[in-house]
Write an enzyme that holds these catalytic residues in place. Structure first.
Site, PDB file in Angstrom:
ATOM      1  N   SER A  25       0.827  -1.195   0.000  1.00 55.52           N
ATOM      2  CA  SER A  25       0.000   0.000   0.000  1.00 55.52           C
ATOM      3  C   SER A  25       0.869   1.257   0.000  1.00 55.52           C
ATOM      4  O   SER A  25       1.719   1.425  -0.868  1.00 55.52           O
ATOM      5  CB  SER A  25      -0.964  -0.036   1.196  1.00 55.52           C
ATOM      6  OG  SER A  25      -1.888   1.020   1.129  1.00 55.52           O
ATOM      7  N   ASP A  83      -9.122  -4.058  -6.217  1.00 51.33           N
ATOM      8  CA  ASP A  83      -8.619  -3.143  -5.198  1.00 51.33           C
ATOM      9  C   ASP A  83      -9.476  -1.872  -5.197  1.00 51.33           C
ATOM     10  O   ASP A  83      -9.525  -1.151  -6.185  1.00 51.33           O
ATOM     11  CB  ASP A  83      -7.154  -2.794  -5.509  1.00 51.33           C
ATOM     12  CG  ASP A  83      -6.466  -2.058  -4.367  1.00 51.33           C
ATOM     13  OD1 ASP A  83      -7.152  -1.369  -3.601  1.00 51.33           O
ATOM     14  OD2 ASP A  83      -5.229  -2.169  -4.263  1.00 51.33           O
ATOM     15  N   HIS A 114      -7.277  -5.151  -1.777  1.00 46.84           N
ATOM     16  CA  HIS A 114      -6.081  -4.367  -1.495  1.00 46.84           C
ATOM     17  C   HIS A 114      -5.124  -5.070  -0.541  1.00 46.84           C
ATOM     18  O   HIS A 114      -3.909  -5.035  -0.726  1.00 46.84           O
ATOM     19  CB  HIS A 114      -6.528  -3.026  -0.891  1.00 46.84           C
ATOM     20  CG  HIS A 114      -5.433  -2.051  -0.639  1.00 46.84           C
ATOM     21  ND1 HIS A 114      -4.755  -1.409  -1.647  1.00 46.84           N
ATOM     22  CD2 HIS A 114      -4.880  -1.593   0.538  1.00 46.84           C
ATOM     23  CE1 HIS A 114      -3.849  -0.585  -1.128  1.00 46.84           C
ATOM     24  NE2 HIS A 114      -3.903  -0.688   0.191  1.00 46.84           N
TER      25      HIS A 114
END
Length: 434
Positions: A240, A332, A367
């Site tokens: 991330s 995502d 994600h």
């Protein structure tokens, strides 16, 4: 159930790493006997998680979870590890929980039990048999060493043995804190891993100022100079937000000469000459692009779209000189990772360094792509650094597909690290999409 059919339950291995498969075997049941196999875990934050499958014993009175079909429950079909990856908060729990192991020096204990019939509620039900399985992040002999020198807030995990070992600098996302479980697992697979807190380190809490790029270079030099680490074989890994840092340091740092980099659910979009704080400011300046579901879950994937054409607003990945493993989930909802990956691929192709890129792209995957067999959180409570507001963030992903992706991506990540950190000569392969 008569005495003649005293059900036997075994879990092998009963003590293992969290990324190892186990075999759950029920024996000595009556032929055709309907049963529920149930798993229960009490997490460190006081919440309880359960999973279960519905099975029917074969003619020998046996159910093997690795081979037999579940016909219902929290998973269905032949799912050897469904009792772990389909764990969900028990009825009545708080909403939007996310499972994370914080104390890596203790095991994740999972009680696996057998019940008569195809059950969905387990309060006051009589267990026919029960076994506790231990799932560890730290293999026997792995050492956990808190690091405070040079103003670092970090933990070093060293594999057992004399070394020296290849090193991994391990960074996490926008919530900050020192997150250790992936580093502990990497050390269990032979890598000296440094888990680094760069958003909420003690130096930031003391000064009120976010760290600069030299903080990451200091962490790299700490690894490089450690007597148990092979200083010329160091990788950097980000998930991330930290992929922005990982890519930037891999491309532009004069100090860090990485052997390879792993970026999961990431982005190359940022002010090239900016700092950690500048990246945050860019996010906040685009906050009006956030969307919300009917359940008030935040969708942030549009924040950095459209991808800038200004070269000052995205990293020049064409300059990258080390192998890069890029892992993205096609569902995502937090970052536009698939679009970023495509742009990175095109930039590297134009620059002639696409031979360094391995791209793993997973359909119906969200994600939070983490080590395998842990419960998938499609949405969870989240508070980013610099924000006083606790939100429910939509991460995305379908539980089954996401769980498959986590297993595949972790296996390929370990293979990628071995190839580029343990091999004498880094092998160069064409871009691979899976």
């Amino acid at each position: 159930m008569d005495k003649k059919h005293c059900v036997k339950l075994s879990v092998q291995p009963s003590r293992a790493l969290v990324d190892e498969k186990f075999i759950v075997l029920v024996q000595n049941a009556p032929p055709g006997f309907q049963m529920t196999i149930h798993s229960l875990h009490h997490s460190e934050d006081g919440h309880s998680w359960e999973a279960f499958g519905h099975y029917t014993a074969d003619a020998t009175g046996t159910v093997n979870v690795s081979q037999d079909h579940s016909v219902g429950g929290t998973y269905s079909g032949v799912e050897p590890m469904g009792l772990l990856w389909s764990l969900r908060p028990v009825p009545g729990s708080k909403s939007w929980l996310r499972f994370r192991k914080m104390n890596v020096e203790t095991p994740m204990e999972v009680a696996i039990s057998v019940y008569q019939g195809h059950q969905t509620v387990f309060v006051d039900q009589v267990q026919l048999a029960s076994v506790v399985a231990e799932r560890w992040y730290m293999a026997p002999g792995v050492r956990r060493i808190p690091v405070t020198e040079s103003d670092l807030t970090a933990t070093l995990f060293l594999p057992p043995g004399p070394g020296p070992f290849p090193g991994v600098l391990d960074l996490w996302g926008g919530a900050g804190q020192l997150v250790e479980y992936r580093s502990a697992l990497l050390a269990s697979h032979g890598f000296a891993s440094l888990a680094l807190d760069y958003l909420t380190p003690k130096i930031t809490l003391k000064t009120g100022k976010m760290v600069k790029d030299d903080y990451f270079e200091t962490a790299y030099k700490f690894l490089q100079q450690h007597p148990k680490v092979s200083g010329c074989r160091i990788a950097m890994m980000g998930l991330s937000y930290s992929t922005s840092i990982t890519l930037k340091m891999a491309i532009y740092s004069e100090v860090m000469k990485l052997s390879c980099a792993v970026c999961t659910s990431g982005s190359h979009v940022q002010p090239v000459n900016g700092s950690v704080e500048d990246i945050f400011k860019m996010f906040h300046s685009n906050s009006e692009k956030a969307r919300f579901t009917e359940e008030k879950q935040a969708i942030y994937r549009d924040l950095l779209l459209p991808i800038p054409t200004d070269p000052g607003m995205k990293l020049d990945v064409g300059r990258l000189q080390c192998p890069l493993l890029l892992i993205v989930g096609e569902d995502d909802q937090n970052w536009a990772a698939p679009e970023f990956a495509q742009d990175i691929k095109e930039m590297m192709e134009q620059a002639g360094n696409s031979h360094l890129l391995t791209l793993l792209s997973y359909p119906n995957t969200g994600h939070l792509i983490e080590p395998p067999y842990l419960p998938h959180a499609r949405a969870s409570r989240f508070k980013s650094v610099g924000s006083n507001e606790m939100l429910v963030v939509l991460w995305g992903g379908d539980t089954v597909a996401h769980s498959r992706a986590q297993e595949d991506a972790w296996r390929k990540t370990l293979a990628f690290l071995r190839e580029n950190l343990y091999s004498r000569k880094n092998s160069i392969a064409p871009v691979r999409e899976i």
